[in-house]
Structures are given as structure tokens and as C-alpha cells.
Design an enzyme around this catalytic site. Structure first.
Site, PDB file in Angstrom:
ATOM      1  N   TYR A  22       0.503  -1.174  -0.138  1.00 23.13           N
ATOM      2  CA  TYR A  22      -0.192   0.454   0.130  1.00 23.13           C
ATOM      3  C   TYR A  22       0.945   1.566  -0.297  1.00 23.13           C
ATOM      4  O   TYR A  22       2.523   1.357   0.493  1.00 23.13           O
ATOM      5  CB  TYR A  22      -1.430  -0.400   0.782  1.00 23.13           C
ATOM      6  CG  TYR A  22      -2.489  -1.162   0.901  1.00 23.13           C
ATOM      7  CD1 TYR A  22      -3.066  -0.171   0.667  1.00 23.13           C
ATOM      8  CD2 TYR A  22      -2.320  -1.878   1.843  1.00 23.13           C
ATOM      9  CE1 TYR A  22      -4.708  -1.173   1.082  1.00 23.13           C
ATOM     10  CE2 TYR A  22      -3.136  -2.852   1.388  1.00 23.13           C
ATOM     11  CZ  TYR A  22      -4.796  -1.801   1.302  1.00 23.13           C
ATOM     12  OH  TYR A  22      -5.864  -3.090   1.197  1.00 23.13           O
ATOM     13  N   TYR A  77      -1.099  -9.912   0.468  1.00 22.40           N
ATOM     14  CA  TYR A  77       0.206  -9.744   1.456  1.00 22.40           C
ATOM     15  C   TYR A  77      -0.313  -9.792   2.744  1.00 22.40           C
ATOM     16  O   TYR A  77      -1.053 -10.398   3.104  1.00 22.40           O
ATOM     17  CB  TYR A  77      -0.051  -8.126   1.322  1.00 22.40           C
ATOM     18  CG  TYR A  77      -1.862  -6.819   2.138  1.00 22.40           C
ATOM     19  CD1 TYR A  77      -1.388  -6.950   3.316  1.00 22.40           C
ATOM     20  CD2 TYR A  77      -2.346  -6.755   0.696  1.00 22.40           C
ATOM     21  CE1 TYR A  77      -2.593  -6.951   4.249  1.00 22.40           C
ATOM     22  CE2 TYR A  77      -3.375  -6.139   1.540  1.00 22.40           C
ATOM     23  CZ  TYR A  77      -3.858  -5.689   2.769  1.00 22.40           C
ATOM     24  OH  TYR A  77      -4.751  -5.730   3.387  1.00 22.40           O
ATOM     25  N   ARG A 132      -3.675 -11.621   3.696  1.00 21.68           N
ATOM     26  CA  ARG A 132      -4.876 -11.249   3.067  1.00 21.68           C
ATOM     27  C   ARG A 132      -4.732 -12.061   1.996  1.00 21.68           C
ATOM     28  O   ARG A 132      -4.114 -11.108   0.723  1.00 21.68           O
ATOM     29  CB  ARG A 132      -5.201  -9.399   3.551  1.00 21.68           C
ATOM     30  CG  ARG A 132      -4.599  -9.019   4.294  1.00 21.68           C
ATOM     31  CD  ARG A 132      -5.913  -9.328   5.265  1.00 21.68           C
ATOM     32  NE  ARG A 132      -7.739 -10.051   4.989  1.00 21.68           N
ATOM     33  CZ  ARG A 132      -8.911  -8.750   4.242  1.00 21.68           C
ATOM     34  NH1 ARG A 132      -8.477  -7.533   4.378  1.00 21.68           N
ATOM     35  NH2 ARG A 132      -9.535  -9.279   3.922  1.00 21.68           N
ATOM     36  N   HIS A 166      -8.136  -8.449  -2.733  1.00 20.72           N
ATOM     37  CA  HIS A 166      -9.249  -7.343  -2.537  1.00 20.72           C
ATOM     38  C   HIS A 166      -8.874  -6.769  -2.614  1.00 20.72           C
ATOM     39  O   HIS A 166      -7.707  -5.417  -3.321  1.00 20.72           O
ATOM     40  CB  HIS A 166      -9.599  -8.505  -1.025  1.00 20.72           C
ATOM     41  CG  HIS A 166      -8.658  -7.012   0.182  1.00 20.72           C
ATOM     42  ND1 HIS A 166      -7.134  -7.401   0.597  1.00 20.72           N
ATOM     43  CD2 HIS A 166      -8.524  -5.714   0.928  1.00 20.72           C
ATOM     44  CE1 HIS A 166      -6.428  -7.132   1.230  1.00 20.72           C
ATOM     45  NE2 HIS A 166      -7.375  -5.997   1.929  1.00 20.72           N
ATOM     46  N   HIS A 182     -10.697  -3.058  -1.086  1.00 18.72           N
ATOM     47  CA  HIS A 182     -11.821  -1.722  -0.362  1.00 18.72           C
ATOM     48  C   HIS A 182     -12.733  -1.141  -0.837  1.00 18.72           C
ATOM     49  O   HIS A 182     -12.349  -0.259  -2.011  1.00 18.72           O
ATOM     50  CB  HIS A 182     -11.024  -0.845   0.885  1.00 18.72           C
ATOM     51  CG  HIS A 182      -9.907  -2.077   1.247  1.00 18.72           C
ATOM     52  ND1 HIS A 182      -9.670  -1.921   2.503  1.00 18.72           N
ATOM     53  CD2 HIS A 182      -8.897  -2.395   1.472  1.00 18.72           C
ATOM     54  CE1 HIS A 182      -9.115  -3.163   3.100  1.00 18.72           C
ATOM     55  NE2 HIS A 182      -8.313  -2.946   2.383  1.00 18.72           N
TER      56      HIS A 182
END
Ligand SMILES: [Fe+3]
Lengths: 200, 244
Positions: B110, B149, B159, B162, B164
Site C-alpha cells: 500500500y 499480502y 490477506r 482484495h 476496499h
């Protein structure tokens, strides 16, 4: 049996720790995609009413201050009208979005004090600002309201506050003046001072 | 004109058995952040039945193109279209509402000061996008497939891929944040955040199928993700006593 053909609401998932990337990229320092973040203020110049500043923190059950929380607020104008309603103050947009400071955990909302809007039964609700709170570890956004300790008669007559069965918990919904026009409002997720959260 | 979701009226209560509960100990952070007292039940009031509106003037031309919207140079990764509709509980489109997304880059990293994962940042990827739904409730994004990740929870939690999603309705009480997962990802079933959703059907509602009909040959694959917001009650008979 017949089928109602109704869809279920999409299940909520946590906003996680990186919510700022999508919702407040400029606050995070990710400049270059959007010129400004949405919701930096719930009003425009010329909004009628008393300008106020509310600061607070969100505190977990271990006494830790959340530094990754994002909050949205929604409120009426000084006369109790919501944006879009007839007679609403065109300079009140009503909605704001703010996050805890990454270092201190304090958040701040600069707004005007809302007026009293009617409840479904026609009684007037006390002046309040609705909050929606999301963060890592919060699986579905928490809904609460900021009311004001200095609005005692309106608070006593508010049909929403009347729904709080344990009267001593109403205090968790009250912002307290710390100076003229300045209020403090901490949100406790757990513990003796746990804030009242609503299922609306 | 499609029959669209009503923009006013009382909200139908949330099915709290369908949503994740607050306290989900396999997702460890929830343990100290879950309210322990019962929520105070309140039917919707004007406060939750009204909400902010966003006009198309807030949108830049590349806001829904995550491949180009940071620097203008293309982000690295597998190009995908993510599209779908925002609907109410009666499957009516919800037009004119804001949909915001954020995601990791193709390596699972991120662009955030709190993310220190060793996968590199992509200099051309911010990972945010937004769109406003069309009259038929549709939205569309062009992005890269996010990487899975690892994250600090249990000893080896990852995770799944995905995206959000933050979605507005026409009332503040409809506010929703959720996550979209990708069909076939073996990490979905292992993820403690996914598994905060109580039922398999609920999880399934968050998994976007591959949509080859929307894929563009020699360009990108597509995934379809519909989002359902809380509905509003239809007033058939006024709940009012005679003479009032
Ligand atoms: Fe994530």
C-alpha cells in the site's frame, strides 16, 4: 413457499488501517490524484449559526488511543434543517470526514452548532451531530451522536436520548465546553465509560 | 428510465446476523475495539434518512482509472476492469451515489506511511479511485489486480487479493465500507477478516466472479461486483390513528 426476492445488504468489512488511501489521500500525503479530499468542511463561508470546534479521541478497551480511525459526521443547519430540505441554509453542506492525527490520535471538527430537527413522532430531537466511525478492528461502522452538555432542556426532551435505558450512559453522548465555542468529546469503545452506539 | 431506489423514507433495519459481529477474536484487533454493551436500537430518523450528495463536478476524468490517475504513467500489474451496480434490497439501482475504492499495488504493498511490507512501491500507483453511479446504478474502474499480502495477526496470516469499497447511499444511515474478493482465490477461506462474516452465503456476496463478457480481448480481464445497500420501507398504509 414463494420467494420474497429480496437482496441482503452487502456484509460490512473493516476499513482497515489504510482507509486514508481511498478516502483522505491528501491528508495522508498522497497528493496528485484528487485536488482536495472530500468532506474537509461541513459548511461554506457564510453559514449561519454559532461556529464551534469539537476535538476528541477514540479510545479502545486497553486505554490506547486509536491513531488509524476515520470518522464521518452529518448534521442539520442552525435551524434544524438538513441540506436539501426546504428552507435549509445553502451554506451548510452538513457532511464532514476527518481522521485521527497519526501521532496524537486527536481529531477535530470545525462546524456550526446544529439546531433541533424533528423525530418521526414530531417531537424535537436535541441538537446533535451524527457520527460514523470506522477503523482497523471495527468490523462494521459504529453509529453514535454528539449532543451538547450545555443543551440540558433540549436533551431532557429528546426522544432519542430517551431511548437510552441506562440514564447514566447519556453522559457518554455529551460534548463538554472547554472554552467558548470549543468542545471536547472522547469516544470509548469499551469499559465503564463505553460510548452509547446505536443500531439504526 | 429504470425503476430506481427511493431516495427518502424510513430505512429498513440492518440484519445484524448477516453482518460481522463486533467481537471476532481470530481478527485480534477487534478484541479491544468491539463495543461490549448492546447497541441501543433506534429506528431511523431524519438524521439517518438524509445524507450528503455528490455531483459529477467532483470527479476528474481519470478518477476511476487507477492505472493512470497518479502520475499519468501506467501502473505495473495485471490490467483488470472492476464493474458492477449499486442496488437496494429490491434490486433497484441506486443512481448518483459515490463509490470510492482503495487497494494495494500488484506486489501487495500500500502507498501508506504505516505499510512497511517489503514489496516495492510502484511509483505510478496511488491505489485510490472513485466513481458516481449512473442512472442504472452502474460504476466501473480500470485498475491492476492487487497482490495478496501478509499482516500481523496470527503467525502466518495473509490477506487474499482484495479491493476496499466505500459506498454512499442517499441516507447517512446507509453508509457502508466493505471489501471485494476475487473468484477462486485460495486465501479467501483462510482469512480471519473474511471469516468475520458469519455465513458462507454472506462471504459469497463479497466474492466477484470473473466476467469474460466484460473483458476486453488483448487488453484486460473483468470482474463483476454488485453492492447492495439497505433499503427503505414502502409506505403502503399510513401508520396514523383516525382523527390525527
Ligand atoms: Fe487491505
Amino acid at each position: 413457499m414463494q420467494n420474497l426476492h429480496q437482496l441482503k445488504e452487502s456484509p460490512s468489512q473493516t476499513a482497515g488501517p489504510y482507509v486514508h488511501i481511498g478516502c483522505m489521500p491528501n491528508f495522508l500525503g498522497n497528493t496528485g490524484t484528487y485536488p482536495v479530499d472530500l468532506g474537509v468542511s461541513p459548511m461554506l463561508d457564510g453559514a449561519l449559526g454559532q461556529a464551534i470546534t469539537i476535538t476528541g479521541r477514540v479510545i479502545d478497551g486497553a486505554g490506547m488511543v486509536l491513531r488509524d480511525v476515520m470518522i464521518e459526521s452529518w448534521q442539520a443547519d442552525a435551524a434544524g434543517h438538513y441540506p436539501g430540505q426546504p428552507g435549509a441554509d445553502a451554506n451548510v453542506t452538513g457532511w464532514a470526514r476527518f481522521a485521527a492525527d497519526f501521532d496524537t490520535g486527536f481529531w477535530t471538527l470545525h462546524t456550526i452548532k446544529p439546531g433541533r430537527a424533528p423525530a418521526p413522532n414530531g417531537q424535537l430531537m436535541t441538537p446533535h451531530i451524527a457520527l460514523w466511525i470506522v477503523a482497523r478492528g471495527i468490523n462494521i461502522g459504529l453509529q453514535t451522536r454528539i449532543c451538547f452538555a450545555d443543551e440540558a432542556p433540549a436533551n431532557a426532551a429528546c426522544p432519542v436520548l430517551a431511548r437510552v435505558e441506562h440514564k447514566d450512559r447519556i453522559a457518554t453522548l455529551l460534548a463538554h465546553a472547554t472554552a467558548p465555542g470549543t468542545y471536547s468529546f472522547d469516544i470509548h469503545l469499551q469499559g465503564d465509560a463505553e460510548t452509547v452506539f446505536f443500531d439504526i | 428510465m429504470p425503476d430506481t431506489a427511493p431516495a427518502t423514507g424510513p430505512l429498513i433495519g440492518r440484519d445484524r446476523n448477516w453482518h460481522p459481529p463486533a467481537y471476532t477474536p481470530h481478527y485480534k484487533t477487534s478484541v479491544t475495539r468491539a463495543p461490549q454493551r448492546a447497541l441501543v436500537a433506534l429506528g431511523s430518523t431524519l438524521t439517518e434518512e438524509t445524507g450528503p450528495a455528490f455531483g459529477h463536478s467532483i470527479l476528474g476524468p481519470l478518477d476511476n482509472n487507477l492505472i493512470l490517475n497518479f502520475t499519468g504513467q501506467p501502473a505495473i500489474g495485471e490490467r483488470i476492469i472492476v464493474h458492477g451496480r449499486v442496488l437496494d434490497d429490491s434490486a433497484r439501482p441506486v443512481p448518483g451515489v459515490l463509490v470510492e475504492i482503495w487497494q494495494a499495488n500488484a506486489g501487495g504493498r500500500y502507498r501508506h506511511k504505516k505499510d512497511g511490507y517489503l514489496a516495492p512501491l510502484d511509483p505510478n500507483f496511488a491505489g485510490c479511485g472513485r466513481a458516481i453511479t449512473a442512472p442504472d446504478g452502474r460504476y466501473e474502474f480500470l485498475t491492476v489486480r492487487p497482490g495478496a499480502y501478509p499482516w500481523p495477526n496470527r503467525t502466518n496470516d495473509w490477506r487474499p487479493m482484495h479491493i476496499h469499497f466505500s459506498v454512499f447511499g442517499t441516507g447517512f444511515g446507509q453508509r457502508l465500507i466493505t471489501q471485494m474478493y476475487f473468484e477462486g482465490d485460495p486465501l479467501i477461506a483462510r482469512c480471519p477478516i473474511v471469516n468475520t462474516v458469519p455465513s458462507a452465503d454472506g462471504v459469497g456476496q463479497l466474492v466477484a466472479p470473473l466476467d469474460m463478457n466484460a473483458a476486453i480481448p488483448m487488453d484486460c480481464l473483468a470482474y463483476k461486483f454488485d453492492i447492495v445497500l439497505r433499503g427503505r420501507r414502502q409506505t403502503r398504509f399510513e401508520n396514523r390513528l383516525e382523527g390525527m
